[in-house]
Write an enzyme that holds these catalytic residues in place. Sequence first.
Site, PDB file in Angstrom:
ATOM      1  CE  LYS A  64      -3.888  -2.456   2.361  1.00  0.00           C
ATOM      2  NZ  LYS A  64      -4.460  -2.669   3.684  1.00  0.00           N
ATOM      3  CG  ASP A 123      -9.155   0.222   5.247  1.00  0.00           C
ATOM      4  OD1 ASP A 123      -9.009   0.141   4.151  1.00  0.00           O
ATOM      5  OD2 ASP A 123      -8.335  -0.147   6.312  1.00  0.00           O
ATOM      6  CD  GLN A 177      -3.206  -4.255   6.722  1.00  0.00           C
ATOM      7  OE1 GLN A 177      -3.006  -3.548   6.093  1.00  0.00           O
ATOM      8  NE2 GLN A 177      -3.706  -5.480   6.321  1.00  0.00           N
TER       9      GLN A 177
END
Length: 293
Positions: free
Chosen positions: A53, A120, A97
């Site tokens: 990412k 997200d 994460q």
Amino acid sequence: MAAVVIDGKAAALRVREEVRERVLVLREKGVIPCLGVILAGEDPASLSYVTAKERALEEAGMASRDIRLPADTGEAALLSHIALLNGDPAVHGILVQLPLPASIREDRVIAAIDPQKDVDGFHPVSVGNLVLGKRGFAPCTPQGVVTLLREANIPLAGAHAVVVGRSNLVGKPLMNLLSRREFNATVTLCHTGTRNLARYTQQADILIAAAGKAGLITADMIREGAAVIDVGVNRVPDLTAKKGYRLKGDVDFEGVAQRASVITPVPGGVGPMTIAMLLRNVVQAAEDTAIQH
Ligand code: NAP
């Protein structure tokens, strides 16, 4: 009939190019889109996702604020990092994460993120906005699926989309996205409680498999000419492969490709779209704040 195989890598590159152009416009205004990335612990898979990412952000001309925390980090310490990122005007998006170390409550952490920076799309406010049909961030993989369908010119309005899997990450947000007025599909959501799965999948104009079960969807389960999107990524043992396994989707590709009109491969289908959608959400977050100031 042999299906057209949708090239997710090529579609993702097109999105990433579009993002790069939007980043250039922001940079001319002195704004460098920046994602705060928190990784707690040393899980190798999580580390490789985060690295991918961050590399993608850099390639798109964006910045990342990398926060690496030891596995024994407490919840309070992690929350204080989120508070700092929330309050930092140079940080436009925040990514934590997952999974987190077992001692940390994921829902607490996600709820602490400023919804305006929730790229997200997991914050309850983002979920609510998606359900209500309001503006907000939607999770990246479902957005990637919808973008692939549009890129492949699959008509969504009036189509019957059958989604196999009801996770908060993929199935449920897909159901909410596809049934939005702008897409106008009729959605059936299947799960392990569904009696006779094939009865539903056979009715699908668009079948989206997100169950995490290798080869679950076989040719006899789909309608001739259906569009088939395979979200599943499963490791199946393969002694001939260097790593001792290979990746397989939820769809029996060879069989289903004989009946479907279009199909996505695994790997190289939905997967590459996920990071591309994250980049798009970050640039969107930066554009939103640039407008506000
Ligand atoms: P998950 O949380 O395990 O959810 C799986 C869902 O599928 C559950 O709702 C489960 O039903 C349903 N299911 C499982 N077996 C089934 C069966 N035999 N028949 C009907 N429904 C079944 O998984 P997830 O996070 O949504 O991920 C799904 C797959 O997508 C995984 O393979 C994952 O690796 C992959 N994935 C790929 C990407 C990408 O970027 N390409 C991103 C995210 C996920 P119940 O609710 O009844 O248990």
